[in-house]
Design a protein around this motif. Structure first.
Motif, PDB file in Angstrom:
ATOM      1  N   ILE A 154       0.843  -1.193   0.000  1.00 15.57           N
ATOM      2  CA  ILE A 154       0.000   0.000   0.000  1.00 15.57           C
ATOM      3  C   ILE A 154       0.878   1.243   0.000  1.00 15.57           C
ATOM      4  CG2 ILE A 154      -1.676   1.341   1.340  1.00 15.57           C
ATOM      5  CD1 ILE A 154      -2.713  -1.344   2.443  1.00 15.57           C
ATOM      6  N   ASP A 155       0.598   2.163  -0.913  1.00 18.73           N
ATOM      7  CA  ASP A 155       1.220   3.478  -0.926  1.00 18.73           C
ATOM      8  C   ASP A 155       0.450   4.359   0.051  1.00 18.73           C
ATOM      9  OD1 ASP A 155       2.017   6.086  -1.406  1.00 18.73           O
ATOM     10  OD2 ASP A 155       2.045   5.881  -3.581  1.00 18.73           O
ATOM     11  N   THR A 156       1.108   4.768   1.135  1.00 12.13           N
ATOM     12  CA  THR A 156       0.388   5.504   2.166  1.00 12.13           C
ATOM     13  C   THR A 156       0.060   6.940   1.757  1.00 12.13           C
ATOM     14  OG1 THR A 156       2.459   6.180   3.247  1.00 12.13           O
ATOM     15  CG2 THR A 156       1.427   4.118   3.988  1.00 12.13           C
ATOM     16  N   ALA A 157       0.725   7.449   0.725  1.00  9.38           N
ATOM     17  CA  ALA A 157       0.403   8.805   0.257  1.00  9.38           C
ATOM     18  C   ALA A 157      -0.967   8.857  -0.383  1.00  9.38           C
ATOM     19  CB  ALA A 157       1.461   9.290  -0.719  1.00  9.38           C
ATOM     20  N   THR A 158      -1.353   7.744  -1.018  1.00  2.00           N
ATOM     21  CA  THR A 158      -2.645   7.696  -1.715  1.00  2.00           C
ATOM     22  C   THR A 158      -3.606   6.683  -1.104  1.00  2.00           C
ATOM     23  OG1 THR A 158      -1.799   6.036  -3.262  1.00  2.00           O
ATOM     24  CG2 THR A 158      -1.543   8.351  -3.879  1.00  2.00           C
ATOM     25  N   ASN A 159      -3.079   5.858  -0.164  1.00  2.00           N
ATOM     26  CA  ASN A 159      -3.868   4.775   0.416  1.00  2.00           C
ATOM     27  C   ASN A 159      -4.475   3.886  -0.654  1.00  2.00           C
ATOM     28  OD1 ASN A 159      -3.414   5.037   3.181  1.00  2.00           O
ATOM     29  ND2 ASN A 159      -4.941   6.639   3.385  1.00  2.00           N
ATOM     30  N   THR A 160      -3.632   3.509  -1.611  1.00  2.00           N
ATOM     31  CA  THR A 160      -4.022   2.562  -2.644  1.00  2.00           C
ATOM     32  C   THR A 160      -2.943   1.493  -2.768  1.00  2.00           C
ATOM     33  OG1 THR A 160      -2.966   3.908  -4.362  1.00  2.00           O
ATOM     34  CG2 THR A 160      -5.321   4.265  -3.975  1.00  2.00           C
ATOM     35  N   VAL A 161      -3.349   0.318  -3.221  1.00  2.00           N
ATOM     36  CA  VAL A 161      -2.381  -0.749  -3.485  1.00  2.00           C
ATOM     37  C   VAL A 161      -1.577  -0.384  -4.720  1.00  2.00           C
ATOM     38  CG1 VAL A 161      -2.100  -3.171  -4.145  1.00  2.00           C
ATOM     39  CG2 VAL A 161      -3.766  -2.525  -2.384  1.00  2.00           C
ATOM     40  N   THR A 162      -0.266  -0.481  -4.608  1.00  2.33           N
ATOM     41  CA  THR A 162       0.608  -0.120  -5.706  1.00  2.33           C
ATOM     42  C   THR A 162       1.195  -1.369  -6.352  1.00  2.33           C
ATOM     43  OG1 THR A 162       2.596   1.143  -6.318  1.00  2.33           O
ATOM     44  CG2 THR A 162       2.564   0.164  -4.133  1.00  2.33           C
ATOM     45  N   GLY A 163       1.143  -1.444  -7.675  1.00  2.00           N
ATOM     46  CA  GLY A 163       1.709  -2.571  -8.396  1.00  2.00           C
ATOM     47  C   GLY A 163       0.932  -3.856  -8.181  1.00  2.00           C
ATOM     48  N   ALA A 164       1.455  -4.915  -8.774  1.00  2.00           N
ATOM     49  CA  ALA A 164       0.838  -6.234  -8.612  1.00  2.00           C
ATOM     50  C   ALA A 164       1.219  -6.827  -7.265  1.00  2.00           C
ATOM     51  CB  ALA A 164       1.300  -7.163  -9.740  1.00  2.00           C
ATOM     52  N   PRO A 165       0.387  -7.702  -6.700  1.00  2.00           N
ATOM     53  CA  PRO A 165       0.763  -8.390  -5.466  1.00  2.00           C
ATOM     54  C   PRO A 165       2.077  -9.157  -5.657  1.00  2.00           C
ATOM     55  CG  PRO A 165      -1.547  -8.752  -5.978  1.00  2.00           C
ATOM     56  CD  PRO A 165      -0.939  -8.108  -7.179  1.00  2.00           C
ATOM     57  N   VAL A 166       2.864  -9.242  -4.608  1.00  2.00           N
ATOM     58  CA  VAL A 166       4.164  -9.921  -4.671  1.00  2.00           C
ATOM     59  C   VAL A 166       3.959 -11.399  -4.346  1.00  2.00           C
ATOM     60  CG1 VAL A 166       6.519  -9.970  -3.818  1.00  2.00           C
ATOM     61  CG2 VAL A 166       5.259  -7.787  -3.881  1.00  2.00           C
ATOM     62  N   PRO A 167       4.234 -12.324  -5.281  1.00  2.00           N
ATOM     63  CA  PRO A 167       4.088 -13.750  -4.986  1.00  2.00           C
ATOM     64  C   PRO A 167       5.142 -14.194  -3.968  1.00  2.00           C
ATOM     65  CG  PRO A 167       4.195 -13.336  -7.355  1.00  2.00           C
ATOM     66  CD  PRO A 167       4.627 -12.086  -6.686  1.00  2.00           C
ATOM     67  N   VAL A 168       4.703 -14.905  -2.930  1.00  2.00           N
ATOM     68  CA  VAL A 168       5.629 -15.428  -1.918  1.00  2.00           C
ATOM     69  C   VAL A 168       5.337 -16.916  -1.720  1.00  2.00           C
ATOM     70  CG1 VAL A 168       6.106 -13.218  -0.793  1.00  2.00           C
ATOM     71  CG2 VAL A 168       4.085 -14.531  -0.094  1.00  2.00           C
ATOM     72  N   GLY A 169       5.598 -17.443  -0.529  1.00  2.00           N
ATOM     73  CA  GLY A 169       5.350 -18.854  -0.274  1.00  2.00           C
ATOM     74  C   GLY A 169       3.912 -19.130   0.104  1.00  2.00           C
ATOM     75  N   GLY A 170       3.661 -20.352   0.555  1.00  2.00           N
ATOM     76  CA  GLY A 170       2.315 -20.790   0.868  1.00  2.00           C
ATOM     77  C   GLY A 170       1.813 -20.255   2.194  1.00  2.00           C
ATOM     78  N   ALA A 171       0.647 -19.619   2.178  1.00  2.00           N
ATOM     79  CA  ALA A 171      -0.025 -19.092   3.367  1.00  2.00           C
ATOM     80  C   ALA A 171       0.861 -18.126   4.147  1.00  2.00           C
ATOM     81  CB  ALA A 171      -0.503 -20.223   4.263  1.00  2.00           C
ATOM     82  N   PRO A 172       1.214 -16.983   3.546  1.00  2.00           N
ATOM     83  CA  PRO A 172       2.019 -16.005   4.277  1.00  2.00           C
ATOM     84  C   PRO A 172       1.240 -15.418   5.444  1.00  2.00           C
ATOM     85  CG  PRO A 172       1.194 -15.051   2.234  1.00  2.00           C
ATOM     86  CD  PRO A 172       0.850 -16.509   2.197  1.00  2.00           C
ATOM     87  N   LEU A 173       1.904 -15.345   6.595  1.00  2.00           N
ATOM     88  CA  LEU A 173       1.238 -14.847   7.802  1.00  2.00           C
ATOM     89  C   LEU A 173       1.981 -13.638   8.364  1.00  2.00           C
ATOM     90  CD1 LEU A 173       0.324 -18.251   9.535  1.00  2.00           C
ATOM     91  CD2 LEU A 173      -1.087 -16.845   8.039  1.00  2.00           C
ATOM     92  N   GLY A 174       3.116 -13.866   9.037  1.00  2.00           N
ATOM     93  CA  GLY A 174       3.839 -12.780   9.663  1.00  2.00           C
ATOM     94  C   GLY A 174       4.636 -11.951   8.679  1.00  2.00           C
TER      95      GLY A 174
END
Length: 430
Positions: free
Chosen positions: A242-262
């Motif tokens: 999230i870009d806090t200047a505009t409070n919008t999600v910026t770019g595509a989601p970043v793919p990570v591993g399975g079930a990211p939590l912390g």
């Protein structure tokens, strides 16, 4: 109030998402590895969940969800000290006050926050909150604590001077993770059921914006400069930024591993560490590019993440094998600097600016002016005994690729003559 609607569930497993994951994996593979390594595994008890490090970096506190307790880790030895501290039932999130004196622990099944005195590691009191509190975050000045209360879809605001609830803020459906901006003006809350992040103005304790993110957001973390918020989406296997200047999600989601939590961000803001429960690893995101640059295998069911204030060590709770993994943060070296001019016979001292973890070793294969030496920390020192222009290439290395180099020229002027040394030949005598 501005509202950005969460995306439709029907599109979450579509072809574009599969293509995005494949593209992200390809790009990540092409990047240099961060080369972080697990250096210790610390046994704790009963399904460890949250973890928080004291401001001085000397201790890490871990909630043991299945043991109704908190373990204390000495970070200098990476061992548990003392017996587990008994708190409420199913402790989840926790936070250490900015002055380091108190740990607030959210106990999900007893609906209270336990207060631990860090000087004695004794519970000194409890604060009644709403049903199923899950996470805690402090304001930067420590005057206020924010607790997510899941059953009633609220954040409760605690005055830490009186340890009493002074406000209740309605947020999204099933709030879990909570984080406060570095300037204390804003609170971000992950609402896991309605796939959103609520933005709270701390001056009014009201929600000003709701931001749609991925599927089942769990935790949030704000960068040290306050410019971005990282949100783990457990059912998307992604992280939203999230870009806090505009409070919008910026770019595509970043793919990570399975079930990211912390999620936790390094003090310099350059990396985000993501605990992936289902893949038993931690993804490292370069915050400049929002690409994964490393994946680190840890224990089973990683859940919570915390980073020491100096940025050197990451602690990860592993819920399924009752351990905490200790990750050494490794950063490739960098070196800069332009030595000043020197004079024969006069003391000379200059230090190159060297960064990296572990601390790099600095060397050069080029000849230095006679009388000068280059120490392994990048310090040039001594008293030069010859004049001239001496070009050198200086290399910093710490085992993390690539090595860093910088080119410099050391200019040494002849000594200024004084007294009889300045007399020209044949001028002496009567």
């Amino acid at each position: 109030m501005t509202t950005i609607t969460a995306k439709s569930r029907t599109s979450r497993h579509s072809l574009p998402r599969i293509m995005l994951l494949a593209l992200g994996a390809t790009l990540a593979a092409a990047l240099p590895a961060a080369a972080d390594t697990v250096t210790d595994t610390i046994p704790v008890v009963g399904t460890p969940h949250g973890v928080a490090v004291t401001p001085d970096g000397t201790r890490a506190y871990v909630t043991n969800g299945g043991d109704a307790s908190v373990s204390v880790i000495d970070t200098s030895t990476n061992t548990v000290v003392g017996a587990p501290i008994t708190v409420g039932t199913v402790p989840q999130g926790l936070a250490v006050s900015p002055d380091g004196n108190t740990v607030y622990v959210a106990n999900a099944f007893t609906d209270v926050v336990s207060l631990i005195d860090t000087a004695t590691n004794i519970v000194t009191g409890t604060i009644n909150v709403g049903s199923i509190p899950l996470a805690v975050a402090f304001s930067p000045d420590g005057s206020t604590a924010y607790v997510t209360v899941t059953t009633t879809d609220q954040v409760q605001v605690i005055d830490t001077a009186t340890n009493s609830v002074i406000a209740t803020v309605g947020v999204g459906d099933a709030p879990e993770g909570v984080a406060v901006s570095p300037d204390g003006s804003t609170v971000y809350v992950a609402n896991r059921v309605d796939d959103s992040v609520s933005v709270i103005d701390t001056t009014t304790n009201t929600v000003t914006t709701t931001i749609g993110v991925g599927n089942r957001p769990i935790e949030v973390a704000v960068t040290p400069d306050g410019a971005a918020v990282y949100v783990t989406n457990a059912d998307d296997d992604t992280v939203s930024v999230i870009d806090t200047a505009t409070n919008t999600v910026t770019g595509a989601p970043v793919p990570v591993g399975g079930a990211p939590l912390g999620v936790a961000i390094t003090p310099d803001g350059t990396r985000a560490y993501i605990a992936n429960k289902d893949s038993a690893n931690v993804s490292v995101i370069d915050t400049a590019t929002n690409m994964v640059i490393d994946t680190i295998t840890v224990g089973a069911g990683p859940r919570g993440v915390a980073i020491t204030p100096n940025g050197s060590t990451v602690y990860v709770t592993n819920a399924f094998d009752d351990t905490v993994s200790v990750i050494a943060v490794e950063v490739a070296p960098a070196i800069t600097g332009t030595p000043p001019a020197g004079v024969v016979g006069e003391p000379f001292a200059f230090s190159f600016t060297v960064t990296g973890q572990p601390a790099p070793t600095v060397t050069t294969g080029d000849p230095l002016p006679a009388g000068l030496t280059l120490d392994s920390d990048g310090t040039l020192s001594g008293t030069p005994t010859e004049s001239g222009s001496f070009p050198i290439t200086v290399t910093a290395t710490n085992g993390i690729a690539p090595d860093a180099t910088t080119n410099a020229v050391i200019e040494i002027a002849p000594a200024e003559c004084t007294g009889s040394l300045c007399l020209s030949a044949g001028s002496s005598g009567s």
